[in-house]
Write a protein that holds these residues in place. Structure first.
Motif, PDB file in Angstrom:
ATOM      1  N   ALA A   1     152.505 115.538 -80.161  1.00  0.00           N
ATOM      2  CA  ALA A   1     153.449 115.398 -81.269  1.00  0.00           C
ATOM      3  C   ALA A   1     152.759 114.544 -82.318  1.00  0.00           C
ATOM      4  CB  ALA A   1     154.756 114.749 -80.819  1.00  0.00           C
ATOM      5  N   ALA A   2     153.023 114.825 -83.587  1.00  0.00           N
ATOM      6  CA  ALA A   2     152.335 114.102 -84.656  1.00  0.00           C
ATOM      7  C   ALA A   2     153.136 114.233 -85.941  1.00  0.00           C
ATOM      8  CB  ALA A   2     150.921 114.645 -84.859  1.00  0.00           C
ATOM      9  N   VAL A   3     152.865 113.354 -86.881  1.00  0.00           N
ATOM     10  CA  VAL A   3     153.474 113.427 -88.205  1.00  0.00           C
ATOM     11  C   VAL A   3     152.372 113.382 -89.249  1.00  0.00           C
ATOM     12  CG1 VAL A   3     155.726 112.444 -87.615  1.00  0.00           C
ATOM     13  CG2 VAL A   3     153.826 110.923 -88.203  1.00  0.00           C
ATOM     14  N   SER A   4     152.626 113.987 -90.389  1.00  0.00           N
ATOM     15  CA  SER A   4     151.704 113.955 -91.510  1.00  0.00           C
ATOM     16  C   SER A   4     152.491 114.275 -92.767  1.00  0.00           C
ATOM     17  CB  SER A   4     150.555 114.953 -91.319  1.00  0.00           C
ATOM     18  OG  SER A   4     151.053 116.274 -91.219  1.00  0.00           O
TER      19      SER A   4
ATOM     20  N   PHE B   1     155.774 106.383 -89.953  1.00  0.00           N
ATOM     21  CA  PHE B   1     156.201 106.338 -91.353  1.00  0.00           C
ATOM     22  C   PHE B   1     156.821 104.988 -91.683  1.00  0.00           C
ATOM     23  CE2 PHE B   1     156.677 111.151 -91.059  1.00  0.00           C
ATOM     24  CZ  PHE B   1     155.554 111.394 -91.816  1.00  0.00           C
ATOM     25  N   ALA B   2     157.600 104.436 -90.748  1.00  0.00           N
ATOM     26  CA  ALA B   2     158.301 103.181 -91.012  1.00  0.00           C
ATOM     27  C   ALA B   2     157.338 102.009 -91.134  1.00  0.00           C
ATOM     28  CB  ALA B   2     159.314 102.912 -89.893  1.00  0.00           C
ATOM     29  N   ASN B   3     156.288 102.000 -90.313  1.00  0.00           N
ATOM     30  CA  ASN B   3     155.374 100.857 -90.280  1.00  0.00           C
ATOM     31  C   ASN B   3     154.115 101.056 -91.101  1.00  0.00           C
ATOM     32  OD1 ASN B   3     156.987  99.422 -88.274  1.00  0.00           O
ATOM     33  ND2 ASN B   3     156.277 100.980 -86.826  1.00  0.00           N
ATOM     34  N   GLY B   4     153.855 102.296 -91.502  1.00  0.00           N
ATOM     35  CA  GLY B   4     152.639 102.568 -92.248  1.00  0.00           C
ATOM     36  C   GLY B   4     151.452 102.720 -91.310  1.00  0.00           C
ATOM     37  N   ASP B   5     150.496 103.500 -91.729  1.00  0.00           N
ATOM     38  CA  ASP B   5     149.295 103.741 -90.928  1.00  0.00           C
ATOM     39  C   ASP B   5     148.115 103.808 -91.895  1.00  0.00           C
ATOM     40  OD1 ASP B   5     147.316 104.525 -89.198  1.00  0.00           O
ATOM     41  OD2 ASP B   5     148.579 105.945 -88.110  1.00  0.00           O
ATOM     42  N   VAL B   6     147.182 102.884 -91.712  1.00  0.00           N
ATOM     43  CA  VAL B   6     146.073 102.746 -92.655  1.00  0.00           C
ATOM     44  C   VAL B   6     145.305 104.052 -92.814  1.00  0.00           C
ATOM     45  CG1 VAL B   6     143.865 101.603 -93.041  1.00  0.00           C
ATOM     46  CG2 VAL B   6     145.839 100.269 -92.316  1.00  0.00           C
ATOM     47  N   ARG B   7     144.966 104.682 -91.704  1.00  0.00           N
ATOM     48  CA  ARG B   7     144.106 105.867 -91.780  1.00  0.00           C
ATOM     49  C   ARG B   7     144.777 107.050 -92.446  1.00  0.00           C
ATOM     50  NH1 ARG B   7     139.827 106.547 -86.944  1.00  0.00           N
ATOM     51  NH2 ARG B   7     139.451 104.355 -86.493  1.00  0.00           N
TER      52      ARG B   7
ATOM     53  N   LEU C   1     144.687 106.905 -99.924  1.00  0.00           N
ATOM     54  CA  LEU C   1     143.442 106.273-100.361  1.00  0.00           C
ATOM     55  C   LEU C   1     142.383 106.343 -99.263  1.00  0.00           C
ATOM     56  CD1 LEU C   1     142.002 104.518-102.546  1.00  0.00           C
ATOM     57  CD2 LEU C   1     142.879 102.524-101.311  1.00  0.00           C
ATOM     58  N   MET C   2     142.754 105.950 -98.035  1.00  0.00           N
ATOM     59  CA  MET C   2     141.772 105.894 -96.952  1.00  0.00           C
ATOM     60  C   MET C   2     141.378 107.292 -96.490  1.00  0.00           C
ATOM     61  SD  MET C   2     140.159 103.442 -95.466  1.00  0.00           S
ATOM     62  CE  MET C   2     141.287 102.099 -95.838  1.00  0.00           C
TER      63      MET C   2
ATOM     64  N   ALA D   1     143.570  98.471 -87.018  1.00  0.00           N
ATOM     65  CA  ALA D   1     144.837  98.734 -87.697  1.00  0.00           C
ATOM     66  C   ALA D   1     145.513  99.974 -87.121  1.00  0.00           C
ATOM     67  CB  ALA D   1     144.604  98.905 -89.192  1.00  0.00           C
ATOM     68  N   SER D   2     144.730 100.984 -86.756  1.00  0.00           N
ATOM     69  CA  SER D   2     145.306 102.192 -86.175  1.00  0.00           C
ATOM     70  C   SER D   2     145.900 101.910 -84.801  1.00  0.00           C
ATOM     71  CB  SER D   2     144.236 103.284 -86.061  1.00  0.00           C
ATOM     72  OG  SER D   2     143.810 103.691 -87.334  1.00  0.00           O
ATOM     73  N   GLN D   3     145.226 101.070 -84.021  1.00  0.00           N
ATOM     74  CA  GLN D   3     145.764 100.725 -82.712  1.00  0.00           C
ATOM     75  C   GLN D   3     147.026  99.879 -82.842  1.00  0.00           C
ATOM     76  OE1 GLN D   3     142.320  98.892 -81.025  1.00  0.00           O
ATOM     77  NE2 GLN D   3     141.340 100.857 -80.531  1.00  0.00           N
ATOM     78  N   ARG D   4     147.044  98.987 -83.809  1.00  0.00           N
ATOM     79  CA  ARG D   4     148.253  98.198 -84.051  1.00  0.00           C
ATOM     80  C   ARG D   4     149.419  99.106 -84.440  1.00  0.00           C
ATOM     81  NH1 ARG D   4     149.473  92.918 -85.353  1.00  0.00           N
ATOM     82  NH2 ARG D   4     147.263  92.349 -85.350  1.00  0.00           N
ATOM     83  N   ALA D   5     149.121 100.133 -85.241  1.00  0.00           N
ATOM     84  CA  ALA D   5     150.181 101.061 -85.646  1.00  0.00           C
ATOM     85  C   ALA D   5     150.786 101.771 -84.440  1.00  0.00           C
ATOM     86  CB  ALA D   5     149.618 102.084 -86.639  1.00  0.00           C
TER      87      ALA D   5
END
Length: 421
Positions: A162-165, A201-207, A211-212, A264-268
């Motif tokens: 499952a994934a979001v984009s 989506f709620a917490n944001g994801d750097v990757r 921009l990234m 940052a991705s692992q924190r997300a």
């Protein structure tokens, strides 16, 4: 020791044979150092999340993230500089004849490097709000529970995932829902799954930021353009020598940007797990993580179903046998997802415990964007228990199942006939 024909025989007291498929150990001192650092940093991050560092566990961007964004801006700055140079060649050198041609070629290169939004969802099973109001209503409720909104489209496929984009210049949201995962979950685990994905989506994801993601894409395009060619002539040798330094510089930047955003991705992922617990309950979020451990079993079962249909087709001979095979195949397609759910439902706790120990033994991959499952599970178990904010049962569950029925049929047919022909 308990022995079962379907599962690995192992000893819970001494871990004998707990991980018979373990990958080869890292060879070389550098590889071992990198793995130790990855494990240490992973444990530190898990402790920070478990303690609720910086209040809610989010905190501000760390130094690596700030440096990554600076590097991404530099990459986009190079693209902008190439665009300005192209415009200057076209406008300022029009009287020369050759400069405008060079400017146009440069503009083509800039167009390739420009960050692009995701494409509109496509496939055999794409659902919009009018197609599945019950499913979208559930997604909206889960989104509200985790502090965000719902999605514009749902792509259903057969994967264990499952994934979001996002897609389009307006940043419309899309959820990818793999039936290989969805069908083996309980109703509340499905809510937890939605909570996890919408939590990104709620917490944001750097990757996944524009921009990234655009910077990484530009670097990959540069590396493709600068790739080495066959050494068939002296010209090839000259071109490879000319592009050697820039090619490896770009290659290094890709790995640097990837490494800087890894933490940052692992924190997300940890923060998305809190969304799973908030929406579906802590208990459902923990058992969801256990279900993620049986992905290999799910994929193996689907392959067996497809190959069994293929063998039945090879045995057919004549009109009556052909009709019988078609009937068997249609029955297999109708019952595929039910049989998968039944197969996974009998996985014993002993096997889940083995898989949890495997996760702990293999530890933290150097380049894995997801923390190890055992660390994620530990963080959820150590936090204050969360009750379910969204309850998914009864007539509501049946309504969503009816909306997914056409997609289930289409994808079952595709899974069965991939090998059956």
């Amino acid at each position: 020791m308990s022995a079962h024909a379907w599962y690995v025989t192992w000893c819970a007291a001494c871990d004998w044979n707990v991980d018979p498929g373990a990958p080869d150990p890292d060879r070389g001192r550098l590889a071992q150092v990198r793995r130790r650092l990855a494990r240490r940093h992973g444990e530190q991050l898990a402790e920070e999340i478990g303690r609720g560092a910086s209040g809610d566990g989010r905190g501000g961007p760390d130094g690596s993230t700030v440096l990554a964004f600076g590097l991404a801006l530099l990459v986009h700055g190079v693209t902008a500089g190439l665009f300005l140079a192209a415009v200057a060649l076209i406008v300022g050198g029009w009287h020369t004849g050759i400069q405008p041609v060079l400017g146009v070629l440069l503009l083509v290169g800039v167009a390739v490097l420009l960050p692009r939004p995701g494409r509109s969802p496509s496939g055999p099973a794409v659902l919009y709000r009018a197609d599945a109001p019950g499913l979208f209503g559930l997604i909206d409720e889960v989104g509200a529970a985790v502090g965000t909104t719902g999605v514009h489209a749902v792509v259903v496929d057969a994967s264990f995932n499952a994934a979001v984009s996002t897609y389009g210049y307006r940043g419309r949201r899309v959820l990818v829902l793999g039936l290989g995962l969805w069908e083996i979950l309980t109703p509340q685990e499905r809510v937890a799954l939605l909570g996890h994905e919408l939590g990104h989506f709620a917490n944001g994801d750097v990757r996944s930021s524009f921009l990234m993601h655009g910077a990484l894409r530009s670097l990959v395009e540069w590396h493709f353009v600068l790739r080495s060619v066959n050494h068939d002539s002296i010209v090839d040798w000259f071109l490879n020598a000319l592009t050697f330094l820039p090619r490896w510089t770009v290659y290094g930047l890709i790995h640097l940007l990837d490494g800087l955003t890894l933490r940052a991705s692992q924190r997300a992922e940890y923060l998305a797990d809190t969304g799973a617990a908030r929406a579906g309950s802590s208990a459902a979020a923990i058992t969801l993580l256990d279900r993620l451990l049986v992905g290999d079993g799910v994929e193996a079962h689907l392959r067996r179903e497809s190959m069994a249909a293929a063998r039945a087709g090879h045995r057919s001979a004549g009109r009556d046998a052909g009709r019988e095979v078609r009937e068997e195949r249609e029955a297999a397609e109708r019952e595929l997802w039910e049989r998968l759910a039944a197969r996974i439902s009998v996985v014993p706790e002993n096997e889940y415990e083995r898989l949890r120990r495997v996760s702990a033994r293999r530890g933290h991959s150097v380049d894995d964007t997801h923390p190890p499952t055992h660390l994620r599970r530990r963080c959820l178990a150590s936090a204050d228990p969360q009750p379910a904010r969204v309850v998914f049962d009864g007539s509501r569950e049946q309504a969503v199942a009816a909306e997914l029925a056409p997609a289930r049929a289409v994808l079952a047919r595709r899974v069965i006939r991939d090998h059956a022909g």
